[in-house]
Design a protein around this motif. Structure first.
Motif, PDB file in Angstrom:
ATOM      1  N   CYS A  40      15.280 -10.153 -51.733  1.00 47.35           N
ATOM      2  CA  CYS A  40      16.266 -10.973 -51.815  1.00 47.35           C
ATOM      3  C   CYS A  40      17.288 -11.064 -50.574  1.00 47.35           C
ATOM      4  O   CYS A  40      17.420  -9.794 -50.047  1.00 47.35           O
ATOM      5  CB  CYS A  40      17.176 -10.788 -52.950  1.00 47.35           C
ATOM      6  N   CYS A  42      20.262 -11.333 -50.294  1.00 50.85           N
ATOM      7  CA  CYS A  42      21.758 -11.006 -50.476  1.00 50.85           C
ATOM      8  C   CYS A  42      21.778  -9.562 -50.805  1.00 50.85           C
ATOM      9  O   CYS A  42      22.323  -8.803 -50.173  1.00 50.85           O
ATOM     10  CB  CYS A  42      22.296 -11.638 -51.767  1.00 50.85           C
ATOM     11  N   CYS A  43      21.020  -8.937 -51.868  1.00 53.72           N
ATOM     12  CA  CYS A  43      21.195  -7.603 -52.365  1.00 53.72           C
ATOM     13  C   CYS A  43      19.723  -6.835 -52.109  1.00 53.72           C
ATOM     14  O   CYS A  43      19.557  -5.720 -52.241  1.00 53.72           O
ATOM     15  CB  CYS A  43      21.091  -7.609 -53.807  1.00 53.72           C
ATOM     16  N   CYS A  79      16.541 -14.502 -57.057  1.00 55.07           N
ATOM     17  CA  CYS A  79      16.715 -13.111 -57.190  1.00 55.07           C
ATOM     18  C   CYS A  79      17.116 -12.768 -58.690  1.00 55.07           C
ATOM     19  O   CYS A  79      18.035 -13.266 -59.212  1.00 55.07           O
ATOM     20  CB  CYS A  79      17.778 -12.609 -56.380  1.00 55.07           C
ATOM     21  N   CYS A  82      20.735 -10.303 -58.665  1.00 52.08           N
ATOM     22  CA  CYS A  82      21.773 -10.739 -58.342  1.00 52.08           C
ATOM     23  C   CYS A  82      21.912 -12.252 -58.650  1.00 52.08           C
ATOM     24  O   CYS A  82      23.036 -12.663 -58.331  1.00 52.08           O
ATOM     25  CB  CYS A  82      22.138 -10.453 -56.759  1.00 52.08           C
TER      26      CYS A  82
HETATM   27 ZN   LIG Z   1      19.645 -10.408 -54.974  1.00 51.66          ZN
END
Ligand SMILES: [Zn+2]
Length: 404
Positions: A40, A42-43, A79, A82
């Protein structure tokens, strides 16, 4: 085509080429990410599912005379950890740009020797794309300018477009580097500079500028311990303006048409300074016009003589010349010159301060010449931020004819 070719030719990791097309002058590589573990954006969780894709068309470095375009399959990942649902980042491109890092680097490399126009033509890019690449590069390069070791600064302003857009620059007198560009002119143009200077911890020993009241008070307030020098150029300009005023007065008073003819059109001869007059014809014309009229002769001699103030070996000698000059101007019986004498007398301390720090204007004059070249290129007016960045880069621009 194997992954190592994509890597070595284009600097792209973990992608494979699925198809190559040849269209006229263009080579198109269709590339997509190899099946490596996805994360992912983002995370960084590995628990992601694919949620479609898009094709991005990105220019890369040329192959020989052919342009190369990458058609990149960019996956969209959702994802489970998240909840983010976004397209994957491409490590070889910044944001939404439509060219690779490697192409940008090549452009910067070529701009050391070629104009924007030439680079654009050579690589088959638009002028604006090449400019944007350069602008991004300069933005990054000058995002922080270290000024803590600067000791002598010069302040000057110039019009980008006559009477419209003004910029004020602060120059490191020793290196010739422009360390600040302020919008407008006068006191407001330096509003952002003073706090920046304070934060840097720089110990400024001298400031060189023109004689405007705004600068005098701003420098007194912000740099109370620095020596304020009125630079030679601006002082000399006052004398030149007075000389021209006397010339016009003399011309208007002259009744003899023949003599008027001689005076007319000698402005540049009078202001050029003795040493820069080479042809016999010019010498004769200058002699004629000076001999003809006493006030004009006095104005001419004073303008020439003023230069001597900066050519002495010591403060004391400089002071003696300046005081003698002021006396002659005040006793000239020519009102314009008497007035000039009084102005120069008022600037006496700042003029003689030259002998207290002896910073040469050579570097600053070099920069001013480069600014002129830069200004001649119209892009400065279209993109003022780019123009300012080019100013910061000027002392690196060794070959000024290549700035276009
Ligand atoms: Zn994520």
């Amino acid at each position: 085509m194997d992954t190592s070719y994509i890597y070595y030719a284009y600097g792209i990791r973990d992608f494979e080429c699925t198809k190559t097309e040849y269209k006229g002058n263009t080579i198109i590589h269709h590339i997509q990410k190899r099946d490596v573990k996805t994360r992912c954006e983002c995370c960084h969780s590995h628990v992601v599912v694919r949620n479609g894709f898009k094709i991005r068309k990105i220019r890369s470095v040329n192959i020989g005379t052919k342009q190369s375009i990458l058609h990149v399959k960019v996956r969209r990942l959702k994802c489970k950890t998240c909840g983010a649902d976004v397209y994957e980042d491409l490590h070889f491109v910044t944001g939404k740009q439509r060219y690779t890092h490697r192409l940008a680097r090549l452009v910067i490399e070529l701009l050391h020797r070629m104009t924007i126009k030439d680079v654009a033509h050579y690589l088959g890019l638009s002028w604006d794309t090449v400019k944007d690449i350069h602008k991004n590069y300069l933005n990054h390069k000058f995002s922080h300018i270290d000024i803590k070791d600067v000791k002598h600064i010069g302040i000057d302003e110039f019009a980008l477009r006559k009477g419209h857009v003004y910029l004020t620059i602060v120059v490191d007198m020793l290196s010739g580097a422009i360390i600040h560009v302020g919008d407008g002119k006068g006191i407001d143009s330096l509003k952002k500079f003073w706090p920046k200077l304070k934060r840097s911890g720089a110990k400024i020993e001298s400031v060189s500028s023109d004689m405007s009241a705004a600068f005098i008070s701003a420098i007194k307030k912000n740099l109370p311990d620095a020596i304020h020098v009125f630079d030679h150029f601006h002082v000399q300009k006052l004398a030149g303006e007075a000389l021209d005023k006397v010339r016009r007065e003399v011309y208007n008073q002259e009744k003899d048409l023949e003599k008027r003819k001689v005076i007319k059109g000698t402005r540049w001869l009078l202001l050029r300074h003795d040493k820069d007059i080479f042809t016999e014809d010019e010498k004769k014309r200058l002699d004629n016009v000076i001999k003809m009229n006493e006030p004009l002769s006095k104005a001419y001699i004073l303008n020439e003589y003023l230069q001597e103030v900066w050519k002495q070996d010591s403060y004391k000698e400089g002071e003696a010349v300046l005081d003698d000059w002021i006396k002659q101007a005040r006793e000239s019986k020519v009102p314009t010159l008497e007035k000039l004498g009084n102005s120069i007398a008022a600037y006496r301390t700042g003029i003689l301060a030259y002998y207290k720090c002896r910073t040469s204007n050579a570097k600053v004059e070099g920069i001013n010449n480069k600014i002129k070249v830069l200004k001649r290129n119209a892009y400065g007016y279209r993109d003022i931020d780019y123009f300012k960045l080019r100013l910061f880069n000027l002392h690196n621009d060794k070959i000024t004819r290549f700035v276009g």
